[in-house]
Design an enzyme around this catalytic site. Structure first.
Site, short mmCIF file in Angstrom:
data_model
loop_
_atom_site.label_atom_id
_atom_site.label_comp_id
_atom_site.label_asym_id
_atom_site.label_seq_id
_atom_site.Cartn_x
_atom_site.Cartn_y
_atom_site.Cartn_z
N ASP A 58 22.54 5.22 -5.27
CA ASP A 58 23.72 6.08 -5.31
C ASP A 58 24.98 5.24 -5.18
O ASP A 58 26.10 5.75 -5.28
CB ASP A 58 23.67 7.18 -4.25
CG ASP A 58 23.55 6.66 -2.83
OD1 ASP A 58 23.51 5.43 -2.63
OD2 ASP A 58 23.48 7.50 -1.91
N SER A 59 24.80 3.92 -5.05
CA SER A 59 25.92 2.98 -5.14
C SER A 59 26.62 3.08 -6.49
O SER A 59 27.73 2.56 -6.65
CB SER A 59 25.43 1.55 -4.91
OG SER A 59 24.32 1.25 -5.73
N ASP A 97 17.55 6.84 -5.64
CA ASP A 97 18.15 7.35 -4.41
C ASP A 97 18.31 8.87 -4.47
O ASP A 97 18.74 9.41 -5.51
CB ASP A 97 19.53 6.75 -4.20
CG ASP A 97 19.51 5.50 -3.34
OD1 ASP A 97 18.47 5.21 -2.74
OD2 ASP A 97 20.54 4.81 -3.29
N LYS A 127 14.24 7.54 -2.63
CA LYS A 127 14.61 6.88 -1.38
C LYS A 127 15.53 7.78 -0.57
O LYS A 127 16.45 8.39 -1.12
CB LYS A 127 15.32 5.54 -1.63
CG LYS A 127 15.74 4.82 -0.33
CD LYS A 127 16.19 3.40 -0.58
CE LYS A 127 17.57 3.32 -1.17
NZ LYS A 127 18.65 3.84 -0.27
N GLU A 129 17.84 8.00 3.17
CA GLU A 129 18.47 7.25 4.24
C GLU A 129 18.26 7.95 5.57
O GLU A 129 18.34 9.17 5.67
CB GLU A 129 19.97 7.11 3.99
CG GLU A 129 20.34 6.29 2.77
CD GLU A 129 21.84 6.15 2.60
OE1 GLU A 129 22.26 5.63 1.56
OE2 GLU A 129 22.60 6.55 3.51
N GLU A 196 19.30 -2.52 6.02
CA GLU A 196 20.63 -2.93 5.58
C GLU A 196 21.53 -3.26 6.76
O GLU A 196 21.61 -2.50 7.73
CB GLU A 196 21.28 -1.83 4.73
CG GLU A 196 22.65 -2.21 4.19
CD GLU A 196 23.18 -1.28 3.13
OE1 GLU A 196 24.32 -1.49 2.66
OE2 GLU A 196 22.48 -0.31 2.78
#
Length: 285
Positions: A58-59, A97, A127, A129, A196
């Site tokens: 999602d970056s 993501d 993925k 978070e 991260e």
């Protein structure tokens, strides 16, 4: 029919990577090479270079869309980019993501969104978070038959709650919590965990505490693999710098120089030249 492709340094591979392959790599002590990609062209290039895992992050909200954070990414965006990346990846395992608020509201919504992303992209996994707060969602998604990758440490979707881009797990209590959360995620069924922005020692403790592979970004050399944002490591995203980032090319500079030469030749009338034109009876090519 299975397509075979030649992978630099890796011989001939006849199939895509799977979650089982990645877990087995940790058991054998082999490092996992991961990188982001957002389209079919770059996906095909990094795939041919031999990466093991492509993350459709999602970056993209920051890298492609110019947003300050990843929070604006939508399920529709992630699905679109996941689909075109999967088209370009013959060998690498593709993970997409799940964007902000696509899995936090309820377990049912998390499963629905994860299932739609996988079904519409052809990717291998999603993925999520977070730690303890997403364990129930992870467990529900995994029970639905959808592989899940975890993400601990600095979690970009929580950038405001964390007070910015801050290193996580710096003291004993925080590092111990990261270990506990990693174990909880493994028990919930994740096949891997991104770590991260955390001290090397904390990342080492997490990596040793779980049997699934860890993939680090700004988490030191002791993770089971590493991931970088493609545009960062190629020098295309020149406005971003971080201690962990190593630039392997300077394509931002090269792009500016190439376009400047093109502009100069167009204005001077030297492009297109005779060799760039077509005869009336010729074919395009």
């Amino acid at each position: 029919m299975t397509r075979t492709m030649s992978v630099p340094g890796g011989g001939s591979e006849a199939r895509k990577r799977t979650t089982f392959d990645l877990v087995a790599m940790k058991a054998r002590g082999e490092k996992i090479v991961a990188i982001t990609a957002y389209d079919a062209l770059f996906a095909s290039l990094v795939d041919a270079a031999g990466v093991d895992l492509i993350l459709v992050g999602d970056s993209l909200a920051s890298v492609l869309c110019g947003e300050e954070t990843t929070l604006s990414a939508t399920v529709e965006q992630m699905t679109y980019h996941g689909r075109i990346v999967t088209r370009g990846a013959s060998r690498a395992f593709v993970v997409v993501d799940m964007p902000f608020l696509s899995y936090q509201v309820s377990r049912a919504e998390a499963v629905r969104n994860a299932g739609n992303i996988l079904k519409r992209t052809g990717a291998g996994a999603v993925k999520l978070e977070g730690g303890f707060e997403v364990v129930d969602a992870v467990r529900a998604i995994v029970r639905a038959g959808i592989p899940v990758m975890g993400h601990l440490g600095f979690t970009p979707q929580s950038v405001h709650a964390l007070g910015g881009h801050r290193i996580q797990g710096k003291d004993e209590e925080a590092a111990a919590r990261l270990v506990e959360e990693a174990v909880a995620l493994e028990e919930a069924g994740v096949f891997s965990i991104v770590l991260e922005l955390m001290p090397t020692a904390a990342a080492r403790r997490v990596t040793e505490a779980v049997s699934v592979p860890t993939v680090g970004i700004g988490a030191g050399p002791d993770c089971d693999g590493q991931v970088l944002v493609l545009h960062d490591m190629l020098g295309l995203n020149e406005g971003f710098s971080a201690r962990f980032l190593k630039r392997y090319a300077e394509l931002g500079k090269a792009t500016r120089e190439a376009v400047a030469r093109y502009a100069e030749e167009v204005r001077a009338g030297s492009y297109p030249a005779d060799e760039h034109g077509y005869e009336s009876s010729g074919d395009a090519g």
